[in-house]
Design a protein around this motif. Sequence first.
Motif, mmCIF file in Angstrom:
data_model
loop_
_atom_site.group_PDB
_atom_site.id
_atom_site.type_symbol
_atom_site.label_atom_id
_atom_site.label_comp_id
_atom_site.label_asym_id
_atom_site.label_seq_id
_atom_site.Cartn_x
_atom_site.Cartn_y
_atom_site.Cartn_z
ATOM 1 N N ILE A 44 123.040 34.370 42.525
ATOM 2 C CA ILE A 44 122.125 33.782 43.513
ATOM 3 C C ILE A 44 121.001 33.012 42.818
ATOM 4 C CG2 ILE A 44 120.412 34.318 45.293
ATOM 5 C CD1 ILE A 44 122.220 36.662 46.126
ATOM 6 N N LEU A 45 120.425 33.617 41.780
ATOM 7 C CA LEU A 45 119.289 32.987 41.101
ATOM 8 C C LEU A 45 119.667 31.671 40.419
ATOM 9 C CD1 LEU A 45 117.538 36.118 39.561
ATOM 10 C CD2 LEU A 45 116.662 34.652 41.377
ATOM 11 N N ILE A 46 120.808 31.629 39.747
ATOM 12 C CA ILE A 46 121.168 30.376 39.063
ATOM 13 C C ILE A 46 121.737 29.342 40.037
ATOM 14 C CG2 ILE A 46 121.622 31.639 36.926
ATOM 15 C CD1 ILE A 46 124.591 31.027 37.311
ATOM 16 N N SER A 47 122.069 29.774 41.254
ATOM 17 C CA SER A 47 122.592 28.814 42.244
ATOM 18 C C SER A 47 121.522 27.833 42.703
ATOM 19 C CB SER A 47 123.177 29.555 43.448
ATOM 20 O OG SER A 47 122.167 30.216 44.183
ATOM 21 N N LEU A 68 130.151 26.624 42.707
ATOM 22 C CA LEU A 68 130.301 28.083 42.716
ATOM 23 C C LEU A 68 131.130 28.577 41.536
ATOM 24 C CD1 LEU A 68 129.915 30.820 44.082
ATOM 25 C CD2 LEU A 68 131.931 30.337 45.499
ATOM 26 N N VAL A 69 132.211 27.868 41.200
ATOM 27 C CA VAL A 69 133.051 28.302 40.079
ATOM 28 C C VAL A 69 132.238 28.339 38.792
ATOM 29 C CG1 VAL A 69 135.013 27.668 38.628
ATOM 30 C CG2 VAL A 69 135.215 27.512 41.115
ATOM 31 N N THR A 70 131.424 27.312 38.571
ATOM 32 C CA THR A 70 130.571 27.271 37.383
ATOM 33 C C THR A 70 129.575 28.413 37.388
ATOM 34 O OG1 THR A 70 130.777 24.863 37.118
ATOM 35 C CG2 THR A 70 128.833 25.912 36.153
ATOM 36 N N ASN A 71 128.874 28.620 38.500
ATOM 37 C CA ASN A 71 127.870 29.683 38.583
ATOM 38 C C ASN A 71 128.490 31.064 38.423
ATOM 39 O OD1 ASN A 71 125.825 27.818 39.006
ATOM 40 N ND2 ASN A 71 125.942 27.952 41.230
ATOM 41 N N LYS A 90 132.060 23.720 34.601
ATOM 42 C CA LYS A 90 131.188 23.077 33.615
ATOM 43 C C LYS A 90 130.953 23.929 32.369
ATOM 44 C CE LYS A 90 128.666 20.431 37.141
ATOM 45 N NZ LYS A 90 127.343 20.185 37.777
ATOM 46 N N VAL A 91 131.209 25.236 32.468
ATOM 47 C CA VAL A 91 131.016 26.122 31.315
ATOM 48 C C VAL A 91 132.362 26.548 30.738
ATOM 49 C CG1 VAL A 91 128.773 26.978 32.049
ATOM 50 C CG2 VAL A 91 130.838 28.145 32.838
ATOM 51 N N GLY A 92 133.398 25.730 30.957
ATOM 52 C CA GLY A 92 134.723 26.008 30.418
ATOM 53 C C GLY A 92 134.768 25.869 28.906
ATOM 54 N N PRO A 93 135.951 26.031 28.303
ATOM 55 C CA PRO A 93 136.089 25.973 26.843
ATOM 56 C C PRO A 93 135.593 24.676 26.213
ATOM 57 C CG PRO A 93 138.074 26.874 27.838
ATOM 58 C CD PRO A 93 137.221 26.387 28.969
ATOM 59 N N THR A 94 135.604 23.579 26.956
ATOM 60 C CA THR A 94 135.129 22.304 26.412
ATOM 61 C C THR A 94 133.711 21.971 26.871
ATOM 62 O OG1 THR A 94 136.121 21.082 28.266
ATOM 63 C CG2 THR A 94 137.479 21.390 26.298
ATOM 64 N N GLY A 95 133.077 22.862 27.626
ATOM 65 C CA GLY A 95 131.727 22.624 28.130
ATOM 66 C C GLY A 95 130.696 23.457 27.386
ATOM 67 N N ASN A 96 129.484 23.495 27.906
ATOM 68 C CA ASN A 96 128.420 24.316 27.332
ATOM 69 C C ASN A 96 127.405 24.654 28.424
ATOM 70 O OD1 ASN A 96 126.129 22.223 27.273
ATOM 71 N ND2 ASN A 96 127.735 21.175 26.088
ATOM 72 N N PHE A 97 126.342 25.369 28.066
ATOM 73 C CA PHE A 97 125.364 25.866 29.033
ATOM 74 C C PHE A 97 124.060 25.067 29.015
ATOM 75 C CE2 PHE A 97 128.384 29.178 28.674
ATOM 76 C CZ PHE A 97 128.252 30.042 29.757
ATOM 77 N N ALA A 98 124.053 23.927 28.352
ATOM 78 C CA ALA A 98 122.805 23.163 28.177
ATOM 79 C C ALA A 98 122.245 22.638 29.488
ATOM 80 C CB ALA A 98 123.041 22.008 27.208
ATOM 81 N N PHE A 99 123.097 22.391 30.484
ATOM 82 C CA PHE A 99 122.660 21.757 31.729
ATOM 83 C C PHE A 99 121.900 22.691 32.653
ATOM 84 C CE2 PHE A 99 126.954 23.353 32.275
ATOM 85 C CZ PHE A 99 126.850 24.100 33.436
#
Length: 478
Positions: free
Chosen positions: A406-409, A415-418, A435-444
């Motif tokens: 809920i907080l990061i939403s 929803l899949v990313t969160n 967005k946080v898959g194997p080719t992504g990251n958490f910078a956003f």
Amino acid sequence: MNYRMIKNVLGWILWFEAIFMLVPSVTAMVYGEWRELLFFFATMAICALLGLLCRLGKPRDTVLYAREGFVIVSLSWIVLSLFGALPLFLSGWIPNYIDALFETVSGFTTTGSSILASVEELPRSILMWRSFTHWVGGMGVLVFIMAFVPLSGGQNMHIMRAESPGPDVSKLVPRVRTTALILYAIYLGMTFIMFILLLLGDMTAFEALNTSFATAGTGGFGFCNDSMASFSPYVQIVVTVFMLLFSVNFTCYYMLFLGRVKEVLNTELRAFAIIVAGAVTVVTLNIVSMYQNVGDALRHAAFSVATVISTTGFATENFDLWPELSRTVLVLLMFVGACAGSTGGGIKISRIQILIRGAFNSIGDLIHPRRVKKVMLDKRPVDRTVVQATNVYMVWYLLIFVASVILISFDDHDLVTNFTAVAATLNNVGPGLGKVGPTGNFAFFSIPSKLVLIFDMLAGRLELFPMLVLFAPSTWKR
């Protein structure tokens, strides 16, 4: 509350952190990274000085109880992360301190989630520090310190219980310090064997050491942007095998050394093997049409299942592009996690077994109210306090999970990313989906969301309660 003893232990933590930084410092000297060496030395000096201040004045009372054990563990990991982030921040490679803290917490908690879009640009000393934090955090920094320093006059078991993963923790031998030495001897030995095997796979010493540290701690920080995809099938197979080996309760290895094979093949290990075999079979059959042959499909399926259930976080393929069945299996494995007493995260196999058997017992109790039937594991009754603690753990786990999603939403991502971002951090897995898959990251993610995810990583690694205890007012009463 024994404040002086807590301060004393934090002093030891800072001193040992300064010692830990010798590893990246030596790396910096070998590769001529003098600028980075300066910042590692500066951080070491800060840690050494503050550690000395914390150690001034020997505490009269060295006894620690459960409350102090929880507080020491949680504060130790927080302090370790706060100062461990300084070289990344001061060197300018991660110019935002919260981002540097996120990366460092992800390292020490063996999560492997990253805010970096490209790791190949980083100096080798920084890459070594990232991987080494996995190795330090894998077995537990306080377990490491207990192997060399008697922290609390024989009351170390409260610390070991608070830091070690699983519903119940027992000593291998009567002395806690000897238990810690045995655990780290096994840990170091397995790491060394993996290092040698990787060298035989044409990895350089630097690559093999980084990979061994990250695999042993089931962390997954890599030094290539494609993680493990560019390495040979031999290297991928070696990493797959050791990710699974480090997911096993280390007590099993000690029992194997003693020749007590029946105790090695316990209920938890058998369940772990069945889950891994079943998941690999399902995923392989589901993705086989995407590859040239069954062998390639099996190798990538086995690697992905191992990396998720062990909560390591390496990748050979972008499994976010696989069919829904495979993605679903992998997400479920994020929650299952490894065995208790391993370096892996997740809910743990033994805890799930206790919950399932307790649920079936409760149905039987409805039919036969007067019967008395205990939860059994390996033909032995599970103590009622362990069953109760497991139930309480799951309640808090769900509350933290829901609150975090809920907080990061509020960042307004899908929803899949969160959902998988929280699953990946709370279970110390690393990558999720979207967005946080194997080719992504958490910078956003925004700064507040990153702070939520930082808490989730610490809570997940420390089995929730040490972090929750910090927020209870009664904890801080004398």
